[in-house]
Design a protein around this motif. Structure first.
Motif, PDB file in Angstrom:
ATOM      1  N   LEU A  81       0.703  -1.224   0.006  1.00  0.00           N
ATOM      2  CA  LEU A  81      -0.049   0.096   0.110  1.00  0.00           C
ATOM      3  C   LEU A  81       0.913   1.425  -0.104  1.00  0.00           C
ATOM      4  O   LEU A  81       0.335   2.201  -0.435  1.00  0.00           O
ATOM      5  CB  LEU A  81      -0.911  -0.101   1.254  1.00  0.00           C
ATOM      6  CG  LEU A  81      -2.127  -1.120   1.272  1.00  0.00           C
ATOM      7  CD1 LEU A  81      -2.810  -0.946   2.442  1.00  0.00           C
ATOM      8  CD2 LEU A  81      -2.829  -1.145  -0.093  1.00  0.00           C
ATOM      9  N   ASP A  98      -7.230  -8.066   5.395  1.00  0.00           N
ATOM     10  CA  ASP A  98      -5.909  -8.490   5.607  1.00  0.00           C
ATOM     11  C   ASP A  98      -5.485  -8.994   7.005  1.00  0.00           C
ATOM     12  O   ASP A  98      -4.217  -9.657   7.101  1.00  0.00           O
ATOM     13  CB  ASP A  98      -4.992  -7.173   5.468  1.00  0.00           C
ATOM     14  CG  ASP A  98      -5.415  -5.998   6.548  1.00  0.00           C
ATOM     15  OD1 ASP A  98      -6.619  -6.153   7.084  1.00  0.00           O
ATOM     16  OD2 ASP A  98      -4.634  -5.126   6.823  1.00  0.00           O
ATOM     17  N   HIS A 114      -6.090   1.683  -4.781  1.00  0.00           N
ATOM     18  CA  HIS A 114      -6.457   1.364  -3.396  1.00  0.00           C
ATOM     19  C   HIS A 114      -7.747   1.065  -3.246  1.00  0.00           C
ATOM     20  O   HIS A 114      -8.065   0.223  -2.296  1.00  0.00           O
ATOM     21  CB  HIS A 114      -6.202   2.848  -2.572  1.00  0.00           C
ATOM     22  CG  HIS A 114      -4.727   2.957  -2.027  1.00  0.00           C
ATOM     23  ND1 HIS A 114      -4.351   2.181  -0.737  1.00  0.00           N
ATOM     24  CD2 HIS A 114      -3.655   3.569  -2.543  1.00  0.00           C
ATOM     25  CE1 HIS A 114      -2.974   2.516  -0.515  1.00  0.00           C
ATOM     26  NE2 HIS A 114      -2.520   3.302  -1.512  1.00  0.00           N
ATOM     27  N   ARG A 115      -8.690   1.552  -3.802  1.00  0.00           N
ATOM     28  CA  ARG A 115      -9.971   1.335  -3.694  1.00  0.00           C
ATOM     29  C   ARG A 115     -10.311  -0.320  -3.946  1.00  0.00           C
ATOM     30  O   ARG A 115     -11.101  -0.705  -3.479  1.00  0.00           O
ATOM     31  CB  ARG A 115     -11.024   2.099  -4.414  1.00  0.00           C
ATOM     32  CG  ARG A 115     -10.949   3.643  -3.853  1.00  0.00           C
ATOM     33  CD  ARG A 115     -12.280   4.523  -4.601  1.00  0.00           C
ATOM     34  NE  ARG A 115     -11.833   4.867  -5.798  1.00  0.00           N
ATOM     35  CZ  ARG A 115     -11.150   5.772  -6.189  1.00  0.00           C
ATOM     36  NH1 ARG A 115     -10.683   6.737  -5.354  1.00  0.00           N
ATOM     37  NH2 ARG A 115     -11.059   6.265  -7.411  1.00  0.00           N
ATOM     38  N   LEU A 172     -10.342  -7.048  -0.287  1.00  0.00           N
ATOM     39  CA  LEU A 172     -10.085  -7.251   1.100  1.00  0.00           C
ATOM     40  C   LEU A 172     -11.396  -7.459   1.894  1.00  0.00           C
ATOM     41  O   LEU A 172     -11.540  -8.454   2.880  1.00  0.00           O
ATOM     42  CB  LEU A 172      -9.162  -6.411   1.777  1.00  0.00           C
ATOM     43  CG  LEU A 172      -7.654  -6.403   1.379  1.00  0.00           C
ATOM     44  CD1 LEU A 172      -6.670  -5.318   1.989  1.00  0.00           C
ATOM     45  CD2 LEU A 172      -7.189  -7.909   1.603  1.00  0.00           C
ATOM     46  N   GLN A 173     -12.420  -6.512   1.541  1.00  0.00           N
ATOM     47  CA  GLN A 173     -13.469  -6.656   2.158  1.00  0.00           C
ATOM     48  C   GLN A 173     -14.320  -7.953   1.736  1.00  0.00           C
ATOM     49  O   GLN A 173     -14.998  -8.523   2.743  1.00  0.00           O
ATOM     50  CB  GLN A 173     -14.546  -5.482   1.995  1.00  0.00           C
ATOM     51  CG  GLN A 173     -16.144  -5.511   2.733  1.00  0.00           C
ATOM     52  CD  GLN A 173     -16.764  -4.108   1.846  1.00  0.00           C
ATOM     53  OE1 GLN A 173     -16.211  -3.195   1.332  1.00  0.00           O
ATOM     54  NE2 GLN A 173     -17.654  -4.156   2.778  1.00  0.00           N
ATOM     55  N   SER A 181      -8.971  -2.393  -1.340  1.00  0.00           N
ATOM     56  CA  SER A 181     -10.075  -2.503  -0.297  1.00  0.00           C
ATOM     57  C   SER A 181     -11.267  -3.176  -0.548  1.00  0.00           C
ATOM     58  O   SER A 181     -11.648  -3.830   0.293  1.00  0.00           O
ATOM     59  CB  SER A 181     -10.356  -1.077   0.106  1.00  0.00           C
ATOM     60  OG  SER A 181      -9.060  -0.154   0.554  1.00  0.00           O
ATOM     61  N   ALA A 182     -11.674  -2.923  -1.643  1.00  0.00           N
ATOM     62  CA  ALA A 182     -12.935  -4.024  -1.886  1.00  0.00           C
ATOM     63  C   ALA A 182     -12.719  -5.607  -1.873  1.00  0.00           C
ATOM     64  O   ALA A 182     -13.651  -6.409  -1.448  1.00  0.00           O
ATOM     65  CB  ALA A 182     -13.477  -3.600  -3.412  1.00  0.00           C
TER      66      ALA A 182
END
Length: 333
Positions: free
Chosen positions: A96, A137, A106-107, A113-114, A110-111
């Protein structure tokens, strides 16, 4: 009565319904009461007694006999151990912080990882556990002893590709006795994770698995090694029954490894001793009802063991790994 933890082996049956009477209570809320070891006069008096009231010795004995009879009917003795599982994707900070990672990337990360966090939760719940935290993570969960390592393996295998490559994940599993306070157990599993992340001498590869045991008396044992796919978990089945059969490797092998440890390490350390060391391990394994394949697995366990998080040096006799494997046979598998 306070609601206790469900019994995973029974909770999925029809007996778990709210109107199923005592069978439903057993499946939903049996908790520690199904363990014969819970029914000890001194322990119950300390935990549940109050001034002016003495624990009824006869009822305690009746409870112990009932728990033993339940174990006999189920064909399996309940274990007083549960597992704490924590995992962390390796190198997320470096990933990151790279300059070429745009806001859009980044988005996207994040998606993913969600979604991965939701998948981790499904895996944990499928194996009868509770996901305390699933951030994608990183993960922290509580699980039954018999399914914790399989859940850990499945979570690791589901790590998604991120920023063009699929990262590894380091994992720690601690088997803790039900009477051990939770706070130190949580601290211990975090220490195990730090050891797992030092596999391969702290290189960026990491991908380590640390498995530990914390007994009710406070004794601790651990083994740390690279995941290597599922090989790290498979190796720990060395004392388990073979292909569902009755033949098992005798636990007396552990006593022999402990007794001969110094001599075996000298053999393994000598310039010509590696082959002799392997033959001696083979002899010990066969003496205790094992096979050459199991002897080779033990030698490999020693070769890949990471002592205090450092890379394995090829000289370590796998005493700690054998202790963990024997525990798993007795309490989990």
């Amino acid at each position: 009565m306070a609601r206790e933890a469900p019994i995973p082996a029974l909770a999925g049956d029809g007996a778990a319904g709210e109107d199923a009477g005592w069978a439903g209570w057993l499946a939903r809320s049996g908790g520690v009461w199904v363990h014969p070891g819970t029914w000890q006069e001194d322990g119950l008096g300390r935990d549940f007694g109050f001034d002016g009231h003495r624990v009824d010795r006869g009822r305690v004995e009746a409870g112990r006999r009932a728990a033993e009879e339940l174990s006999r009917l189920l064909g399996k003795k309940p274990t007083p151990y549960y597992a704490l599982l924590t995992s962390d994707i390796d190198g997320m900070g470096d990933l990151l912080s790279e300059r070429e990672v745009s806001a859009e990337r980044h988005r996207e990360i994040s998606a993913r990882l969600q979604d991965f966090g939701a998948e981790q939760r499904r895996i944990i719940e499928k194996h009868g556990g509770v996901a305390v935290y699933t951030g994608g993570d990183d993960l922290f969960a509580l699980l039954p002893a018999d399914s914790a390592l399989q859940a850990a393996r499945e979570c690791r295998d589901k790590v998604p590709p991120l920023a063009g490559h699929t990262p590894t994940a380091s994992t720690a599993v601690l088997f803790a006795h039900q009477h051990r306070p939770l706070r130190p157990a949580v601290q211990e599993v975090q220490e195990l994770l730090a050891d797992a992340k030092r596999v391969d001498g702290g290189s960026r590869k990491k991908d380590g698995l640390a498995v530990g045991v914390a007994t009710g008396s406070g004794r601790r044992v651990r083994t740390v090694r690279p995941w290597r796919g599922g090989a790290a978990v498979d190796a720990l089945k060395v004392f388990a029954s073979h292909h569902g059969g009755d033949r098992v490797l005798s636990p007396g092998l552990l006593a022999d490894l402990q007794r001969d440890r110094a001599a075996l390490e000298k053999l393994a350390a000598s310039s010509l001793g590696g082959r002799v060391y392997a033959k001696e391990v083979d002899r010990l394994v066969r003496r205790h009802g094992g096979t050459s394949e199991e002897a080779e697995a033990l030698v490999e366990m020693g070769r890949t063991e990471s002592e205090r998080g450092d890379s394995g040096d090829g000289r370590l006799v796998p005493v700690e790994a054998a202790r963990v494997a024997l525990f798993l046979r007795r309490e989990a598998w």
